[in-house]
Write an enzyme that holds these catalytic residues in place. Structure first.
Site, PDB file in Angstrom:
ATOM      1  N   HIS A   1      32.290  23.477  66.924  1.00 53.54           N
ATOM      2  CA  HIS A   1      32.361  24.654  67.790  1.00 53.54           C
ATOM      3  C   HIS A   1      31.806  25.901  67.133  1.00 53.54           C
ATOM      4  CE1 HIS A   1      35.786  22.696  70.362  1.00 53.54           C
ATOM      5  NE2 HIS A   1      34.589  22.237  70.657  1.00 53.54           N
TER       6      HIS A   1
ATOM      7  N   CYS B   1      17.949  40.998  64.993  1.00 56.04           N
ATOM      8  CA  CYS B   1      17.803  39.684  64.371  1.00 56.04           C
ATOM      9  C   CYS B   1      16.895  39.801  63.151  1.00 56.04           C
ATOM     10  CB  CYS B   1      17.202  38.707  65.385  1.00 56.04           C
ATOM     11  SG  CYS B   1      16.632  37.153  64.674  1.00 56.04           S
TER      12      CYS B   1
ATOM     13  N   ALA C   1      51.743  20.240  60.149  1.00 55.65           N
ATOM     14  CA  ALA C   1      50.633  19.653  59.390  1.00 55.65           C
ATOM     15  C   ALA C   1      50.802  19.830  57.888  1.00 55.65           C
ATOM     16  CB  ALA C   1      49.318  20.276  59.853  1.00 55.65           C
TER      17      ALA C   1
END
Length: 227
Positions: free
Chosen positions: A103, A130, A213
Protein backbone atom coordinates in the site's frame (compact mmCIF):
# COMPACT_ATOMS: atom_id res chain seq x y z
CA UNK A 1 11.09 -23.29 5.40
CA UNK A 2 9.49 -20.83 3.01
CA UNK A 3 7.19 -18.47 4.92
CA UNK A 4 5.05 -15.58 3.70
CA UNK A 5 3.82 -13.15 6.35
CA UNK A 6 1.22 -10.42 5.90
CA UNK A 7 1.02 -7.71 8.55
CA UNK A 8 -1.73 -5.17 9.07
CA UNK A 9 -2.59 -2.27 11.34
CA UNK A 10 -2.82 -4.47 14.43
CA UNK A 11 0.94 -4.94 14.61
CA UNK A 12 1.63 -1.20 14.53
CA UNK A 13 -1.19 -0.33 16.93
CA UNK A 14 0.94 -1.53 19.84
CA UNK A 15 3.57 1.00 18.81
CA UNK A 16 0.98 3.75 19.23
CA UNK A 17 -0.12 4.16 15.61
CA UNK A 18 -3.85 4.42 14.96
CA UNK A 19 -5.49 1.42 13.37
CA UNK A 20 -6.79 1.81 9.86
CA UNK A 21 -10.40 2.61 10.62
CA UNK A 22 -12.02 3.13 14.00
CA UNK A 23 -15.47 1.82 14.88
CA UNK A 24 -16.98 5.26 14.20
CA UNK A 25 -15.93 5.09 10.56
CA UNK A 26 -13.24 7.75 10.94
CA UNK A 27 -9.52 7.46 10.39
CA UNK A 28 -7.60 9.66 12.82
CA UNK A 29 -10.67 11.92 12.95
CA UNK A 30 -10.95 12.24 9.16
CA UNK A 31 -13.45 10.65 6.79
CA UNK A 32 -11.53 8.28 4.56
CA UNK A 33 -13.24 9.81 1.53
CA UNK A 34 -11.68 13.18 2.41
CA UNK A 35 -8.06 12.08 2.76
CA UNK A 36 -7.41 8.71 1.13
CA UNK A 37 -8.74 8.77 -2.42
CA UNK A 38 -7.48 10.29 -5.68
CA UNK A 39 -10.67 12.35 -5.74
CA UNK A 40 -9.89 13.81 -2.31
CA UNK A 41 -6.41 14.79 -3.47
CA UNK A 42 -7.79 16.46 -6.59
CA UNK A 43 -10.40 18.30 -4.51
CA UNK A 44 -8.24 19.46 -1.58
CA UNK A 45 -4.54 18.55 -1.88
CA UNK A 46 -3.63 20.79 1.07
CA UNK A 47 -5.86 18.79 3.43
CA UNK A 48 -4.49 15.48 2.15
CA UNK A 49 -0.89 16.64 2.58
CA UNK A 50 -1.68 17.96 6.07
CA UNK A 51 -3.12 14.58 7.01
CA UNK A 52 -0.14 12.62 5.69
CA UNK A 53 2.36 15.07 7.18
CA UNK A 54 0.74 14.27 10.54
CA UNK A 55 0.85 10.51 9.90
CA UNK A 56 4.50 10.77 8.79
CA UNK A 57 5.42 12.57 12.02
CA UNK A 58 3.52 10.03 14.14
CA UNK A 59 5.24 7.12 12.40
CA UNK A 60 8.68 8.70 12.81
CA UNK A 61 8.07 9.10 16.55
CA UNK A 62 6.87 5.51 17.01
CA UNK A 63 9.20 2.65 17.88
CA UNK A 64 9.12 -0.98 16.70
CA UNK A 65 7.60 -3.36 19.22
CA UNK A 66 8.37 -6.97 20.11
CA UNK A 67 6.34 -8.30 17.17
CA UNK A 68 8.37 -6.30 14.65
CA UNK A 69 11.61 -7.51 16.22
CA UNK A 70 10.41 -11.11 16.24
CA UNK A 71 9.71 -11.04 12.50
CA UNK A 72 13.19 -9.65 11.87
CA UNK A 73 14.50 -12.62 13.84
CA UNK A 74 12.37 -15.00 11.76
CA UNK A 75 13.96 -13.64 8.57
CA UNK A 76 17.39 -14.61 9.88
CA UNK A 77 16.38 -18.27 10.20
CA UNK A 78 13.88 -18.95 7.39
CA UNK A 79 13.19 -17.91 3.81
CA UNK A 80 10.74 -15.13 4.66
CA UNK A 81 8.69 -12.92 2.36
CA UNK A 82 7.33 -10.11 4.53
CA UNK A 83 4.36 -8.23 3.06
CA UNK A 84 2.71 -5.35 4.87
CA UNK A 85 -0.44 -3.30 4.40
CA UNK A 86 1.10 -0.72 6.71
CA UNK A 87 2.76 2.43 5.38
CA UNK A 88 5.13 2.96 8.32
CA UNK A 89 8.75 1.78 8.39
CA UNK A 90 8.68 -0.05 11.72
CA UNK A 91 9.57 -3.41 10.13
CA UNK A 92 12.66 -1.90 8.55
CA UNK A 93 13.73 -0.17 11.76
CA UNK A 94 13.33 -3.46 13.62
CA UNK A 95 15.86 -5.03 11.26
CA UNK A 96 13.77 -6.85 8.63
CA UNK A 97 16.00 -6.99 5.54
CA UNK A 98 13.25 -6.61 2.93
CA UNK A 99 9.63 -5.50 3.24
CA UNK A 100 7.04 -5.46 0.45
CA UNK A 101 4.83 -2.40 0.99
CA UNK A 102 1.71 -3.27 -0.98
CA UNK A 103 0.00 0.00 0.00
CA UNK A 104 2.97 2.31 -0.42
CA UNK A 105 5.09 4.07 2.19
CA UNK A 106 4.89 7.30 4.19
CA UNK A 107 8.59 7.98 3.73
CA UNK A 108 8.24 8.15 -0.07
CA UNK A 109 6.89 10.88 -2.35
CA UNK A 110 5.68 10.49 -5.93
CA UNK A 111 4.89 12.82 -8.78
CA UNK A 112 1.28 12.57 -9.91
CA UNK A 113 2.34 13.89 -13.33
CA UNK A 114 5.31 11.74 -14.35
CA UNK A 115 5.38 8.98 -11.71
CA UNK A 116 8.88 9.73 -10.43
CA UNK A 117 9.48 8.72 -6.80
CA UNK A 118 11.85 10.07 -4.15
CA UNK A 119 12.36 10.09 -0.36
CA UNK A 120 9.65 12.20 1.25
CA UNK A 121 10.60 15.22 3.37
CA UNK A 122 8.99 15.54 6.79
CA UNK A 123 6.56 18.12 5.44
CA UNK A 124 5.11 18.00 1.92
CA UNK A 125 3.09 20.78 0.27
CA UNK A 126 0.85 20.82 -2.82
CA UNK A 127 3.17 23.17 -4.73
CA UNK A 128 6.34 21.15 -4.14
CA UNK A 129 7.99 20.61 -7.55
CA UNK A 130 8.88 17.14 -8.77
CA UNK A 131 12.70 16.68 -8.82
CA UNK A 132 12.41 15.02 -12.24
CA UNK A 133 9.88 17.04 -14.24
CA UNK A 134 9.39 20.13 -12.01
CA UNK A 135 5.60 19.78 -12.10
CA UNK A 136 3.87 20.96 -8.89
CA UNK A 137 2.24 17.55 -8.56
CA UNK A 138 3.85 16.04 -5.47
CA UNK A 139 1.70 13.45 -3.67
CA UNK A 140 2.31 10.88 -0.92
CA UNK A 141 3.47 7.56 -2.38
CA UNK A 142 0.46 5.83 -0.89
CA UNK A 143 -2.01 3.45 -2.53
CA UNK A 144 -5.37 5.13 -2.00
CA UNK A 145 -8.85 3.66 -2.29
CA UNK A 146 -9.54 3.08 -5.96
CA UNK A 147 -5.85 2.48 -6.76
CA UNK A 148 -4.13 -0.85 -7.38
CA UNK A 149 -1.91 -2.33 -4.63
CA UNK A 150 1.76 -2.80 -5.49
CA UNK A 151 3.84 -5.92 -6.20
CA UNK A 152 0.83 -8.21 -6.54
CA UNK A 153 2.41 -10.67 -9.00
CA UNK A 154 5.32 -11.21 -6.64
CA UNK A 155 2.99 -11.65 -3.66
CA UNK A 156 0.72 -14.21 -5.40
CA UNK A 157 3.80 -16.19 -6.43
CA UNK A 158 5.22 -16.13 -2.90
CA UNK A 159 1.92 -17.38 -1.49
CA UNK A 160 1.84 -20.27 -3.97
CA UNK A 161 5.43 -21.31 -3.24
CA UNK A 162 5.30 -21.07 0.57
CA UNK A 163 5.17 -23.82 3.15
CA UNK A 164 3.43 -21.52 5.63
CA UNK A 165 1.39 -18.31 5.41
CA UNK A 166 0.67 -16.09 8.41
CA UNK A 167 -1.58 -13.04 8.65
CA UNK A 168 -0.82 -10.81 11.63
CA UNK A 169 -3.03 -7.98 12.86
CA UNK A 170 -5.29 -7.84 9.81
CA UNK A 171 -9.05 -7.32 9.75
CA UNK A 172 -9.82 -9.48 6.73
CA UNK A 173 -11.92 -6.64 5.31
CA UNK A 174 -9.61 -5.22 2.66
CA UNK A 175 -9.00 -6.99 -0.63
CA UNK A 176 -6.90 -8.29 -2.23
CA UNK A 177 -5.10 -9.03 1.05
CA UNK A 178 -8.22 -10.61 2.53
CA UNK A 179 -7.97 -13.29 -0.14
CA UNK A 180 -4.37 -14.29 0.55
CA UNK A 181 -5.23 -17.19 2.89
CA UNK A 182 -7.70 -18.69 0.45
CA UNK A 183 -5.17 -18.40 -2.38
CA UNK A 184 -2.41 -20.00 -0.31
CA UNK A 185 -4.75 -22.72 0.94
CA UNK A 186 -5.67 -23.71 -2.61
CA UNK A 187 -1.99 -24.48 -3.14
CA UNK A 188 -1.75 -26.65 -0.04
CA UNK A 189 -0.09 -24.03 2.15
CA UNK A 190 -0.73 -24.10 5.89
CA UNK A 191 -2.33 -20.82 7.03
CA UNK A 192 -2.21 -19.28 10.50
CA UNK A 193 -3.83 -16.12 11.83
CA UNK A 194 -2.41 -14.09 14.73
CA UNK A 195 -4.86 -11.44 15.83
CA UNK A 196 -6.53 -9.78 18.79
CA UNK A 197 -9.78 -11.45 17.74
CA UNK A 198 -10.97 -13.59 14.87
CA UNK A 199 -10.91 -11.70 11.59
CA UNK A 200 -13.79 -11.59 9.12
CA UNK A 201 -12.11 -14.37 7.13
CA UNK A 202 -11.00 -16.45 10.12
CA UNK A 203 -12.38 -19.67 8.61
CA UNK A 204 -9.80 -19.41 5.82
CA UNK A 205 -7.07 -20.28 8.33
CA UNK A 206 -6.01 -23.68 9.65
CA UNK A 207 -4.94 -22.23 12.99
CA UNK A 208 -5.79 -19.09 14.93
CA UNK A 209 -3.70 -17.57 17.71
CA UNK A 210 -5.50 -14.80 19.59
CA UNK A 211 -3.91 -12.05 21.66
CA UNK A 212 -1.80 -8.90 21.28
CA UNK A 213 0.84 -9.17 18.56
CA UNK A 214 3.65 -8.16 20.92
CA UNK A 215 2.97 -11.36 22.87
CA UNK A 216 1.73 -13.85 20.27
CA UNK A 217 4.21 -13.14 17.47
CA UNK A 218 7.40 -13.63 19.54
CA UNK A 219 5.97 -16.89 20.94
CA UNK A 220 5.05 -18.10 17.44
CA UNK A 221 8.47 -17.19 16.07
CA UNK A 222 10.07 -19.06 18.97
CA UNK A 223 8.14 -22.17 17.89
CA UNK A 224 9.58 -21.86 14.40
CA UNK A 225 13.12 -20.87 15.32
CA UNK A 226 13.77 -22.38 18.73
CA UNK A 227 16.87 -21.82 20.76
Amino acid sequence: MRITVLTGAGISAESGLATFRASDGLWENHRIEDVATPEAFARDPALVHQFYNMRRANAAAAQPNAAHHALARLARHHDLVLVTQNVDDLHERAGSPEVIHMHGALDRARCAACGHGWPAPAVMLPDDPCPACAAPATRPDIVWFGEIPRHMERIWQALEESDLFAAIGTSGNVYPAAGFAQHAGRHGVECVELNLENSVNALDFDRRILGPASRTVPAWVEELVGG
